[in-house]
Design an enzyme around this catalytic site. Sequence first.
Site, PDB file in Angstrom:
ATOM      1  CG  HIS A   1      -8.111   3.744   2.159  1.00 20.86           C
ATOM      2  ND1 HIS A   1      -8.096   4.585   1.225  1.00 20.86           N
ATOM      3  CD2 HIS A   1      -6.957   3.429   2.380  1.00 20.86           C
ATOM      4  CE1 HIS A   1      -7.150   5.011   0.709  1.00 20.86           C
ATOM      5  NE2 HIS A   1      -6.201   4.203   1.633  1.00 20.86           N
TER       6      HIS A   1
ATOM      7  NE  ARG B   1     -13.587   8.959   4.323  1.00 22.44           N
ATOM      8  CZ  ARG B   1     -12.693   9.340   3.416  1.00 22.44           C
ATOM      9  NH1 ARG B   1     -13.078  10.126   2.454  1.00 22.44           N
ATOM     10  NH2 ARG B   1     -11.475   8.795   3.382  1.00 22.44           N
TER      11      ARG B   1
ATOM     12  CE1 TYR C   1      -5.280  10.947  -3.257  1.00 22.22           C
ATOM     13  CE2 TYR C   1      -4.675   8.905  -2.496  1.00 22.22           C
ATOM     14  CZ  TYR C   1      -4.722  10.127  -2.354  1.00 22.22           C
ATOM     15  OH  TYR C   1      -3.958  10.614  -1.123  1.00 22.22           O
TER      16      TYR C   1
ATOM     17  CG  HIS D   1      -5.705   1.761   6.966  1.00 23.15           C
ATOM     18  ND1 HIS D   1      -4.213   2.028   7.346  1.00 23.15           N
ATOM     19  CD2 HIS D   1      -5.842   2.424   5.994  1.00 23.15           C
ATOM     20  CE1 HIS D   1      -3.731   2.778   6.569  1.00 23.15           C
ATOM     21  NE2 HIS D   1      -4.770   3.430   5.606  1.00 23.15           N
TER      22      HIS D   1
ATOM     23  CD  GLU E   1      -6.243   5.475   7.277  1.00 18.58           C
ATOM     24  OE1 GLU E   1      -7.123   5.666   6.377  1.00 18.58           O
ATOM     25  OE2 GLU E   1      -5.444   6.063   7.651  1.00 18.58           O
TER      26      GLU E   1
ATOM     27  CG  ASP F   1      -0.978   4.561   3.966  1.00 19.54           C
ATOM     28  OD1 ASP F   1      -1.160   5.162   2.922  1.00 19.54           O
ATOM     29  OD2 ASP F   1      -1.645   4.584   4.895  1.00 19.54           O
TER      30      ASP F   1
ATOM     31  CG  HIS G   1      -1.981   1.034   1.205  1.00 19.13           C
ATOM     32  ND1 HIS G   1      -3.160   1.027   0.168  1.00 19.13           N
ATOM     33  CD2 HIS G   1      -2.139   2.140   1.852  1.00 19.13           C
ATOM     34  CE1 HIS G   1      -3.545   2.109   0.684  1.00 19.13           C
ATOM     35  NE2 HIS G   1      -3.324   2.923   1.548  1.00 19.13           N
TER      36      HIS G   1
ATOM     37  CG  HIS H   1      -1.694   6.902  -0.756  1.00 15.01           C
ATOM     38  ND1 HIS H   1      -2.570   6.443  -1.654  1.00 15.01           N
ATOM     39  CD2 HIS H   1      -1.813   6.323   0.287  1.00 15.01           C
ATOM     40  CE1 HIS H   1      -3.506   5.601  -0.719  1.00 15.01           C
ATOM     41  NE2 HIS H   1      -2.911   5.698   0.429  1.00 15.01           N
TER      42      HIS H   1
ATOM     43  CD  GLN I   1      -0.476  10.292   1.016  1.00 12.51           C
ATOM     44  OE1 GLN I   1      -0.179   9.799   1.874  1.00 12.51           O
ATOM     45  NE2 GLN I   1      -1.773  10.092   0.536  1.00 12.51           N
TER      46      GLN I   1
HETATM   47 ZN   LIG Z   1      -3.954   4.759   2.138  1.00 15.15          ZN
END
Ligand SMILES: [Zn+2]
Length: 496
Positions: free
Chosen positions: A269, A245, A131, A306, A272, A357, A66, A68, A71
């Site tokens: 996800h 969500r 994403y 998570h 979390e 992550d 996992h 991203h 980030q």
């Molecule tokens: Zn994530």
Amino acid sequence: MAELSAHEIAFVPDLIYVEGQFKSGSALICNPAGQITDVVPADQLTGQKRVRLANRAVLPGMINAHSHAFQRVLRGRTEYRTADKDSFWTWREMMYLAASRLTPEDIYDASRMAFLEMALGGIAAVGEFHYLHHALDGRHYDDPNLLAKEVIRAAGDVGLRIALLRVAYVRSGFQTEPNPRQARFIERDPETYLKNLDALAGDLNQGTSPTAREGSSKSGTDGALPHGRATDPSAWVGVAPHSVRAVPLDYLKQVIAYANDRDLRIHMHVAEQPAEVSACVEEYGRTPTALVESEGLLSDRFTAVHAIHVTPKAISSFAKTGAIVCACPTTERNLGDGVVPADEYLRNDVAICLGTDSHTQIDLLEDARELEYHLRLQKLERAVLDRHSQASSLKSQDLAELLFDCAATNGARSIGAPGGALEVGKPADFFTIDLNDAAIAGASQDDLLASIVFSASRTAIREVVVGGKPIVSEGQHLIQEEVVERFTDLQRRLWG
Ligand SMILES: [Zn+2]
């Protein structure tokens, strides 16, 4: 023994980690396609090209399930209080701010930096939960997969295998106002999302995950084969409905049905944050796990990322369906998410894999040890995840083996990567540990794995090989200087 040829390479370290233990005096044979064809006693080698790895132990390349990647630009920029109570949600606003400023080239540079650090840490394959789809103002690029391809290009240039887990994202949440900072993520209807996913899979010459298409020779980001690999794919797609969500149930069902039809991996996800669980209960009268379970959406292709705030019932539904949990302990401690109940998962035979992550730190061995350490702090006990109740001379080895499996074999299963273990037929994806490194010096063959899992830092990792080709040597990546320079420029431009 497999047929040997002059074109094969024999890697000859002091120790090789196979079937849960270190073997000495063995050689790992790799064919020109980058696959392992045998593990033989080093004194039985014949015509292979020998690569002696002196004072080294060889372990299977780890799998970061996992990530991203973009980030990485946030590192060190969010470690202060922004509200009365800082949390995941306040951090997320800062992450969105960074996400709203990156050009395609910036995303390539940031991803390359993250992937390079993964390579230096012994990671051979990554599951990229991607994403960022659209331009800065939310408009679609001519190629809706432009940014995904920048991330794939970055992984290819660093030499990592990548599962591009393409994210479906629709809304801010149940009865929540749209957040303009999410404009780059959103594909409002499942038809658009699936069309774009299909196009990406087509561009990768892959409609399915590699483990479902073993023996196929299709691979590469443009039909070509990075590193000359003939059979093991370097890039493939999976689906990643972001969360309950962000994706309403009907959309979620269509995406998962599509993935199940094509045997694609599904990452989401799940639980979390407690607020995500309560919003789901409010909308559907069920927790996120109960929702996906009762709708028949769980399977052994499904990885719940998570999965911290869960009930015993949720744990048994993962167990029943063969779903995997991806823990990201270094991020979860950074964001104050909570502790993954790994003891409960393991007691119920739910496999756990690991991810870095948010990339506050990229060190999968640290994630592996935190899986256990967080529970020690919570329960005021030691060796919480050890499967043996009786004292045994191999006790610490077993715990280390379990944690290392999370970082390797379980990760491979989760993202559909071809590696994760040093076995005949699998790719020669591995890293070496310097047996003289200060952090592990003096370890015996029997306690070496525990020394590596609990005590090694990245300095002990010296060589990394993916598909039989070296990408890191003597602790240095082949294109390290250029990647770091470009990333440093990016950070200067971004943060001034
Ligand atoms: Zn994530």
